[in-house]
Enzyme design. Structure first.
Site, PDB file in Angstrom:
ATOM      1  CG  HIS A 142      -3.329  -1.751  -7.526  1.00 19.39           C
ATOM      2  ND1 HIS A 142      -2.246  -2.329  -8.133  1.00 19.39           N
ATOM      3  CD2 HIS A 142      -2.949  -0.495  -7.232  1.00 19.39           C
ATOM      4  CE1 HIS A 142      -1.261  -1.461  -8.208  1.00 19.39           C
ATOM      5  NE2 HIS A 142      -1.661  -0.348  -7.669  1.00 19.39           N
ATOM      6  CD  GLU A 143      -1.729  -4.482  -3.556  1.00 15.86           C
ATOM      7  OE1 GLU A 143      -2.160  -5.043  -2.544  1.00 15.86           O
ATOM      8  OE2 GLU A 143      -1.243  -5.109  -4.512  1.00 15.86           O
ATOM      9  N   GLY A 144      -6.498  -2.379  -2.161  1.00 12.80           N
ATOM     10  CA  GLY A 144      -7.508  -1.755  -1.316  1.00 12.80           C
ATOM     11  C   GLY A 144      -7.970  -0.453  -1.917  1.00 12.80           C
ATOM     12  NE  ARG A 161      -4.187  -1.928   1.803  1.00  9.81           N
ATOM     13  CZ  ARG A 161      -5.102  -2.364   2.657  1.00  9.81           C
ATOM     14  NH1 ARG A 161      -4.996  -2.079   3.944  1.00  9.81           N
ATOM     15  NH2 ARG A 161      -6.131  -3.072   2.230  1.00  9.81           N
ATOM     16  CD  GLN A 190      -6.362   1.732   1.624  1.00  7.25           C
ATOM     17  OE1 GLN A 190      -5.825   1.940   2.699  1.00  7.25           O
ATOM     18  NE2 GLN A 190      -6.296   0.563   1.020  1.00  7.25           N
TER      19      GLN A 190
END
Length: 597
Positions: free
Chosen positions: A448-450, A305, A455
């Site tokens: 991507h990655e949350g 992240r 978030q």
């Protein structure tokens, strides 16, 4: 000739004049280092990025990986760049000496990485995903996994991935259905499909090491039943020799708007195309304890992240520098109104609206880079803390800043890329210039990655409330210290401090009010708005920090201070209406019915 990838002058300012990374060399882990070694790494990174990565960035975009049903084909320049990267020793830069690493501070390593991400994020994706995979296995995998998988990854022979999402589950990992069936020999056989796997299939190295989330039958429901497995493309013998093909099959490629240079795949585990050991299923090796997989994977995800924030920053930064270079040389319009047609045209950088767009880009890109490097400095403090209490205090700060470090650059450096296109006008919208590709590449990062929404939920629903608000209190302490220093400095710094103090106190007040209502659904309904307001206030703090550090004469320092003025005048005020909306617990989104759309 100045690079249009990044500003080395800015990196030097952030590392040495603001974050004081040389001080880290007093800590045992980094005693072998000095400014000379740090500079050597940054010099080498710029050289490698410029020579091997940047030249094929557009080619990587226009000739994305292809799959003919048997194998993936990638342009040869990608492999050549990665080979040069591996030969330099960069993959193991932050690793322990015992692993052949250089024990480089994370702060310097992130600054180094930014060069490659700015030059060619598609190609850079392969080694940096591999490094994150290796870091997880070093932390949680044990000596056998380090010997079999980590050392070959650090040598550039093996590559690594992370396999989380599934077609039916998306970001809801509680709903994954990939199963891992235990075997008598202590291994597992995996069956399932994983989606959006970057670097999932290629011929760039001898092997691909997949880290796969799956559920062991009979385990707890939801996320508590998730375990983590190492599933190599080819099995590896005890002597390190490459063995038979594991049952990991490429089902197809995903064709993306941007980031086309990193192959993105759908992988089937245990579909039966290969039968390792003459039995069905992909052979996997458990990492750590059963059902602890999500906590282990978050080791990689949190690193990823912050890495996403760095990629977004690098793309916003290089787009800014390219549009700045264009604005200095492109002539259009005249100086006076009414214009004198006989007068010479002037560079567009002299027009107020172009200055506005360039100042915004500067504020976004330089602010984001400072934020990401600040988080990296916290990682270094975390790894080398003198006491457990110190480590916990730094971890609290890193926890609350991670969703900001991921999402703020992803949102606002994307906006910087949009402004870069606007500065170039019609040319910016053509493929002949780089800025349109930077925008397309950067558009992935809010996802991507949350995602941005995830978030926001993480920040408001978990991070600001954890341990009775300890993370928010810790961040408030850092912000308060900066405000105090600025007030002590007096003058303009004190004026900016007053603005920041007002915004921070309002944020704390609104945060308390959201949870005082007792209506959690209403409190979280506008968590993305909260994330954006919180992020802007954090960046105002980061800019005040830079303003104080830039207390010198010269064009560079004047530019820093003026970017801070711009952020406080144009950006920080945006938080007021957002905080007002949050304070009244607005339920417009909750009350909207599906049938009304």
């Amino acid at each position: 000739m100045r690079s249009t990838l990044l500003s080395r002058r800015d990196l030097d300012f952030l590392l040495y004049e603001w974050l004081n990374v040389e001080e880290l060399t007093k800590r045992e882990r980094y005693t072998e280092h000095s400014r000379e070694t740090f500079d050597a790494v940054l010099d080498l990174s710029e050289q490698l990025a410029t020579k091997y990565f940047a030249p094929h960035n557009k080619l990587n975009d226009t000739n994305e990986p292809t799959f003919d049903g048997e194998r993936v084909t990638i342009i040869p320049q990608v492999g050549q760049a990665i080979a040069a990267f591996a030969a330099s020793g960069m993959p193991s830069a932050t690793m322990d000496y015992e692993l052949g690493g250089a024990q480089l501070p994370a702060t310097v390593a992130q600054a180094s990485s930014a060069w490659f991400q700015a030059a060619n994020p598609g190609t850079a994706g392969y080694p940096f995903l591999t490094a994150a995979n290796a870091n997880l296995l070093v932390a949680h995998g044990g000596p056998e996994y380090v010997e079999k998988f980590v050392r070959p990854m650090l040598a550039g022979r093996f590559f690594g991935t992370m396999c989380l999402s599934e077609p039916q589950a998306g970001s809801s990992l509680a709903d994954i259905v990939t199963r891992a069936e235990p075997q008598d020999d202590g291994t597992y056989r995996l069956f399932g499909t994983k989606m959006w796997i970057s670097g999932g299939d290629h011929e760039l190295g001898e092997n691909i090491v997949h880290l796969v989330l799956a559920k062991i039958p009979g385990g707890p429901a939801g996320t508590k039943g998730i375990s983590l497995f190492v599933v190599p493309r080819f099995l590896v013998g005890d002597d390190g020799a490459i063995g038979e093909r594991n049952d990991v099959a490429l089902a197809g490629l995903n064709h993306k708007m941007g980031f086309r240079g990193t192959v993105n795949t759908v992988l089937n585990f245990g579909e039966g195309r290969w039968t390792p050991g003459d039995a069905p299923g992909a052979i996997g090796y458990l990492v750590g304890e059963p059902h602890g997989g999500l906590s282990y994977m978050f080791h990689m995800m949190n690193e990823a992240r912050i890495g996403v924030g760095l990629v977004a920053t690098a793309l916003g930064y290089t787009g800014y520098l390219e549009s700045l270079d264009y604005a200095r040389t492109r002539t259009q319009g005249r100086a006076k109104l009414p214009a004198d047609p006989a007068a010479a045209q002037r560079p567009i950088i002299e027009h107020a609206d172009v200055k506005r767009m360039l100042l915004a880009q500067k504020a976004y890109a330089e602010g984001a880079l400072a934020l990401v490097l600040y988080c990296a400095r916290l990682v270094d403090e975390q790894h080398t803390a003198h006491t457990e209490e110190d480590r916990r205090a730094v971890t609290l700060l890193l926890d609350i800043l991670t969703p900001i470090a991921k999402s703020w650059p992803s949102q606002w450096c994307l906006e910087a890329n949009s402004l870069a296109i606007q500065v170039l006008g019609g040319y910016g919208y053509t493929r002949e210039y780089n800025v349109e590709q930077h925008y397309r590449d950067n558009r992935l990062n809010p996802i991507h990655e949350g995602t941005h929404g995830i978030q926001g939920l993480d920040l408001l629903g978990r991070k600001v409330t954890q341990q009775g608000g300890a993370s928010l209190l810790a961040l408030g302490g850092r912000v308060g210290a900066t405000i105090a220093a600025a007030r002590a400095a007096g003058g303009e710094a004190a004026e900016l401090a007053t603005q920041l103090d007002s915004a921070w106190q309002r944020l704390v007040e609104v945060t308390a009010g959201l949870f005082a209502s007792g209506d959690i659904e209403a409190a979280l309904a506008n968590s993305s708005v909260y994330l954006e307001a919180f992020g802007h206030i954090v960046l105002a703090w980061i800019w005040l920090e830079q303003f104080l550090a830039a207390d010198h004469s010269g064009d560079f320092y004047e530019g820093k201070r003026h970017a801070a003025r711009f952020f406080y005048g144009f950006e920080l005020p945006k938080t007021a209406p957002a905080l007002d909306l949050l304070a009244r617990l607005d339920t417009t989104t909750l009350r909207m019915r599906n049938e009304w759309f």
